[in-house]
Design a protein around this motif. Structure first.
Motif, PDB file in Angstrom:
ATOM      1  N   MET A   1      39.133  73.557  41.822  1.00  0.00           N
ATOM      2  CA  MET A   1      39.102  72.868  43.107  1.00  0.00           C
ATOM      3  C   MET A   1      37.985  71.820  43.152  1.00  0.00           C
ATOM      4  N   PHE A   2      36.771  72.223  42.779  1.00  0.00           N
ATOM      5  CA  PHE A   2      35.635  71.295  42.822  1.00  0.00           C
ATOM      6  C   PHE A   2      35.819  70.132  41.845  1.00  0.00           C
ATOM      7  N   HIS A   3      36.526  70.390  40.726  1.00  0.00           N
ATOM      8  CA  HIS A   3      36.769  69.318  39.770  1.00  0.00           C
ATOM      9  C   HIS A   3      37.630  68.225  40.401  1.00  0.00           C
ATOM     10  N   LEU A   4      38.676  68.617  41.093  1.00  0.00           N
ATOM     11  CA  LEU A   4      39.545  67.648  41.753  1.00  0.00           C
ATOM     12  C   LEU A   4      38.797  66.923  42.862  1.00  0.00           C
ATOM     13  N   LEU A   5      38.034  67.663  43.656  1.00  0.00           N
ATOM     14  CA  LEU A   5      37.284  67.055  44.753  1.00  0.00           C
ATOM     15  C   LEU A   5      36.239  66.065  44.237  1.00  0.00           C
ATOM     16  N   SER A   6      35.603  66.404  43.113  1.00  0.00           N
ATOM     17  CA  SER A   6      34.596  65.485  42.554  1.00  0.00           C
ATOM     18  C   SER A   6      35.236  64.179  42.100  1.00  0.00           C
ATOM     19  N   LYS A   7      36.440  64.252  41.547  1.00  0.00           N
ATOM     20  CA  LYS A   7      37.130  63.027  41.134  1.00  0.00           C
ATOM     21  C   LYS A   7      37.478  62.160  42.340  1.00  0.00           C
ATOM     22  N   LEU A   8      37.882  62.799  43.428  1.00  0.00           N
ATOM     23  CA  LEU A   8      38.204  62.060  44.648  1.00  0.00           C
ATOM     24  C   LEU A   8      36.962  61.401  45.241  1.00  0.00           C
ATOM     25  N   VAL A   9      35.831  62.111  45.164  1.00  0.00           N
ATOM     26  CA  VAL A   9      34.570  61.554  45.672  1.00  0.00           C
ATOM     27  C   VAL A   9      34.145  60.348  44.839  1.00  0.00           C
ATOM     28  N   LEU A  10      34.255  60.459  43.514  1.00  0.00           N
ATOM     29  CA  LEU A  10      33.911  59.326  42.657  1.00  0.00           C
ATOM     30  C   LEU A  10      34.800  58.122  42.953  1.00  0.00           C
ATOM     31  N   LYS A  11      36.086  58.384  43.150  1.00  0.00           N
ATOM     32  CA  LYS A  11      37.024  57.293  43.426  1.00  0.00           C
ATOM     33  C   LYS A  11      36.696  56.616  44.750  1.00  0.00           C
ATOM     34  N   LYS A  12      36.262  57.395  45.734  1.00  0.00           N
ATOM     35  CA  LYS A  12      35.955  56.834  47.045  1.00  0.00           C
ATOM     36  C   LYS A  12      34.662  56.027  47.038  1.00  0.00           C
ATOM     37  N   SER A  72      30.387  79.646  49.147  1.00  0.00           N
ATOM     38  CA  SER A  72      31.495  78.882  48.566  1.00  0.00           C
ATOM     39  C   SER A  72      32.271  78.133  49.647  1.00  0.00           C
ATOM     40  N   LEU A  73      32.490  78.787  50.794  1.00  0.00           N
ATOM     41  CA  LEU A  73      33.179  78.135  51.904  1.00  0.00           C
ATOM     42  C   LEU A  73      32.362  76.965  52.442  1.00  0.00           C
ATOM     43  N   SER A  74      31.037  77.165  52.506  1.00  0.00           N
ATOM     44  CA  SER A  74      30.154  76.081  52.955  1.00  0.00           C
ATOM     45  C   SER A  74      30.219  74.899  52.001  1.00  0.00           C
ATOM     46  N   ASN A  75      30.255  75.175  50.702  1.00  0.00           N
ATOM     47  CA  ASN A  75      30.362  74.106  49.705  1.00  0.00           C
ATOM     48  C   ASN A  75      31.678  73.344  49.850  1.00  0.00           C
ATOM     49  N   LEU A  76      32.764  74.086  50.082  1.00  0.00           N
ATOM     50  CA  LEU A  76      34.064  73.430  50.257  1.00  0.00           C
ATOM     51  C   LEU A  76      34.063  72.523  51.486  1.00  0.00           C
ATOM     52  N   PHE A  77      33.483  72.993  52.570  1.00  0.00           N
ATOM     53  CA  PHE A  77      33.409  72.187  53.789  1.00  0.00           C
ATOM     54  C   PHE A  77      32.624  70.900  53.539  1.00  0.00           C
ATOM     55  N   ARG A  78      31.494  71.011  52.852  1.00  0.00           N
ATOM     56  CA  ARG A  78      30.667  69.832  52.577  1.00  0.00           C
ATOM     57  C   ARG A  78      31.385  68.870  51.640  1.00  0.00           C
ATOM     58  N   ALA A  79      32.123  69.408  50.674  1.00  0.00           N
ATOM     59  CA  ALA A  79      32.861  68.557  49.745  1.00  0.00           C
ATOM     60  C   ALA A  79      33.961  67.781  50.464  1.00  0.00           C
ATOM     61  N   PHE A  80      34.719  68.478  51.324  1.00  0.00           N
ATOM     62  CA  PHE A  80      35.788  67.812  52.068  1.00  0.00           C
ATOM     63  C   PHE A  80      35.226  66.767  53.040  1.00  0.00           C
ATOM     64  N   SER A  81      34.050  67.049  53.597  1.00  0.00           N
ATOM     65  CA  SER A  81      33.449  66.085  54.524  1.00  0.00           C
ATOM     66  C   SER A  81      33.071  64.797  53.814  1.00  0.00           C
ATOM     67  N   LEU A  82      32.704  64.878  52.527  1.00  0.00           N
ATOM     68  CA  LEU A  82      32.414  63.669  51.748  1.00  0.00           C
ATOM     69  C   LEU A  82      33.660  62.806  51.605  1.00  0.00           C
ATOM     70  N   ILE A  83      34.810  63.461  51.510  1.00  0.00           N
ATOM     71  CA  ILE A  83      36.060  62.730  51.288  1.00  0.00           C
ATOM     72  C   ILE A  83      36.608  62.139  52.590  1.00  0.00           C
ATOM     73  N   PHE A  84      36.569  62.919  53.669  1.00  0.00           N
ATOM     74  CA  PHE A  84      37.227  62.499  54.900  1.00  0.00           C
ATOM     75  C   PHE A  84      36.293  61.820  55.906  1.00  0.00           C
ATOM     76  N   LEU A  85      34.985  61.944  55.696  1.00  0.00           N
ATOM     77  CA  LEU A  85      34.022  61.283  56.567  1.00  0.00           C
ATOM     78  C   LEU A  85      33.210  60.286  55.761  1.00  0.00           C
ATOM     79  N   GLU A  86      32.629  59.309  56.439  1.00  0.00           N
ATOM     80  CA  GLU A  86      31.759  58.350  55.770  1.00  0.00           C
ATOM     81  C   GLU A  86      30.362  58.944  55.671  1.00  0.00           C
ATOM     82  N   LYS A  87      29.893  59.143  54.470  1.00  0.00           N
ATOM     83  CA  LYS A  87      28.580  59.738  54.238  1.00  0.00           C
ATOM     84  C   LYS A  87      27.738  58.804  53.370  1.00  0.00           C
ATOM     85  N   ASP A  88      26.424  58.948  53.481  1.00  0.00           N
ATOM     86  CA  ASP A  88      25.549  58.251  52.545  1.00  0.00           C
ATOM     87  C   ASP A  88      25.730  58.889  51.175  1.00  0.00           C
TER      88      ASP A  88
END
Length: 469
Positions: A1-12, A72-88
């Motif tokens: 899961m984190f591998h896919l999310l990290s790729k999406l974050v890099l792309k964004k 782990s749930l907290s990490n998932l929430f923070r990862a998804f927030s990077l993708i769906f919200l604008e973050k520094d």
């Protein structure tokens, strides 16, 4: 899961990525590179070396590994927030890439290579036993870069050609590195053929003695393991005992009592560099690699020089620590191999007028049947340099034997298999003004000996390696 999310974050966010390739020295090279770039950009580096596959995605996502359900749930929430919200998000990510882990090369390159801006090759990255891995790693990284950023039709079919988006910064003084990569590179070193060159290298070391300042140029290059040491001068600054500890509120290892200074020459321009609280040629090379990275990101030499004043070597990598009895400790306990131990001995070999105590544990050596031989060779060097020798470990006994056979008095050699006993004996034997080198592989845990004789043990967590274990 984190591998896919990290790729999406890099792309964004599309950050630039720097890969630091090497073994032990990648730690100091990475820290120096971070220090330089962080002065101008938003930068993140992976804290440890990439040893587990989840370390890359967690670093990309800015998360710490958690073994609890809530974490782990907290990490998932923070990862998804990077993708769906604008973050520094950092402009630059720095990864320390182990050249010895060939089985992970495909995995590493699949995630990192599309975003690579530079690859910094630390000076000991390419040894005979790791050359094949290094070549495979660089080809894999740059091949994927070409697939992501094709510039010409022919480049899409030539996997070995480098992307114009990625520059390799390597040590010209390493012959194998120079031969392995010939295109799209920028070199650093001591040779005049280097693109980025260091000159007029000076180590300043304090001592408690009645002598005034002296300069001791290297006279006998045969004493050192590296021809580079021929260009080193050592200045010993005399201090009264009270000066040795008092710095008007400035941390001792960050004051102007101990430093490396040298000039960097690049495209006809010259700037001074000063590194505080450390010694050794490996730190010079780490800084030169960082200079190359700074240049790759458009920084000028004055900006780079100013930023390196804030560089502090990682714990256990030729870090200077204040010892009891007004002694000076050179802490090289992070994970000393043959090259880093030789570099530390080079510092002692060119230092005059100070009693030298050497504490050596088993070295990290991928040498198989040559383990005994290499440890004995180090012992023979110690015999010509040190006044006292302490050894710790089953292989370090060959260091002691090598020193004895090279002429060192048996009464000045102390052998141990236990760090605690070695530390207690060392504490009794050292005298005011001694310079004490402590060096060994990570499994030897010689930082425990450093803690035994350091003047400020309350700062051990900040200054020493592996204090969280």
């Amino acid at each position: 899961m984190f591998h896919l999310l990290s790729k999406l974050v890099l792309k964004k966010y599309n950050p630039a990525i720097i890969g630091i390739i090497g073994k032990v020295e990648r730690e100091s090279t990475s820290q120096a590179t971070f220090t330089v770039l962080a002065s101008k950009f938003s930068v993140r580096q992976n804290i440890g070396t990439i040893k587990q596959r989840n370390e890359i995605p967690l670093t990309i996502l800015g998360l710490k590994e958690s073994h609890s359900i809530l974490g782990s749930l907290s990490n998932l929430f923070r990862a998804f927030s990077l993708i769906f919200l604008e973050k520094d998000y950092p402009e630059i990510l720095i990864f320390k890439i182990p050249v010895e882990r060939s089985k992970d090369i495909k995995f590493l390159t699949g995630i990192l290579s599309p975003y690579l801006k530079a690859i910094v090759v630390s000076s000991e990255a390419i040894l005979s036993e790791s050359l094949e891995n290094f070549q495979l790693l660089v080809k894999s990284l740059t091949r994927t870069s070409l697939e992501q950023y094709p510039t010409k039709k022919e480049e899409r079919t030539k996997g070995r050609r480098l992307s114009k988006n990625c520059q390799i910064i390597l040590n010209y003084d390493n012959t194998m590195a120079r031969k392995a990569i010939k295109n799209n590179r920028k070199t650093f070193g001591l040779s005049e053929a280097s693109d980025i060159r260091a000159a007029d290298i000076l180590f300043q070391i304090p001592k408690t003695a009645e002598f005034s300042k002296e300069v001791h140029p290297v006279r006998n290059s045969a004493e050192t393991s590296d021809p580079a040491a021929r260009v080193i001068n050592v200045r010993t600054q005399s201090l009264q005992a009270e000066e040795y500890f008092s710095n008007n509120g400035v941390k001792w290892e960050e004051s102007d009592k101990i430093f490396i200074s040298f000039k960097v020459i690049y495209q006809g321009k010259i700037v001074p560099i000063r590194l505080f609280g450390t010694l050794g040629m490996r730190q010079v090379y780490a800084a030169l690699g960082a200079v190359g990275a700074g240049i790759a990101f458009g920084m000028n030499l004055l900006e780079i020089s100013e930023s390196l004043k804030k560089y502090r070597t990682p714990a256990g990598m030729m870090k200077i620590i204040k010892g009891i009895k007004y002694t000076l400790i050179i802490d090289n306990t992070y994970n000393a191999d043959l090259a880093s131990t030789s570099d530390a001995l080079d510092v002692l070999s060119v230092t005059k007028g100070i009693r030298k105590v050497v504490v050596l544990g088993d070295m990290m050596l991928p040498l198989g049947a040559f383990q005994e031989k290499e440890h004995r060779k180090i012992g023979a060097r110690v015999a010509k340099i040190a006044d006292l020798l302490f050894t710790v470990g089953s292989r370090a006994k060959f260091i002691a034997d090598g020193a004895f056979k090279a002429g060192m008095d048996k009464a000045n050699i102390f052998e141990f298999f236990n760090q605690e006993k070695a530390g207690r004996t060392l504490q009794n034997k050292i005298k005011q003004g001694d310079i004490v080198l402590i060096s060994g592989s990570e499994v030897m845990r010689l930082e425990q000996i450093v803690r035994e004789i350091m003047a400020e043990p309350r700062r051990a967590k900040k200054l020493l390696a592996r204090q969280d274990i």
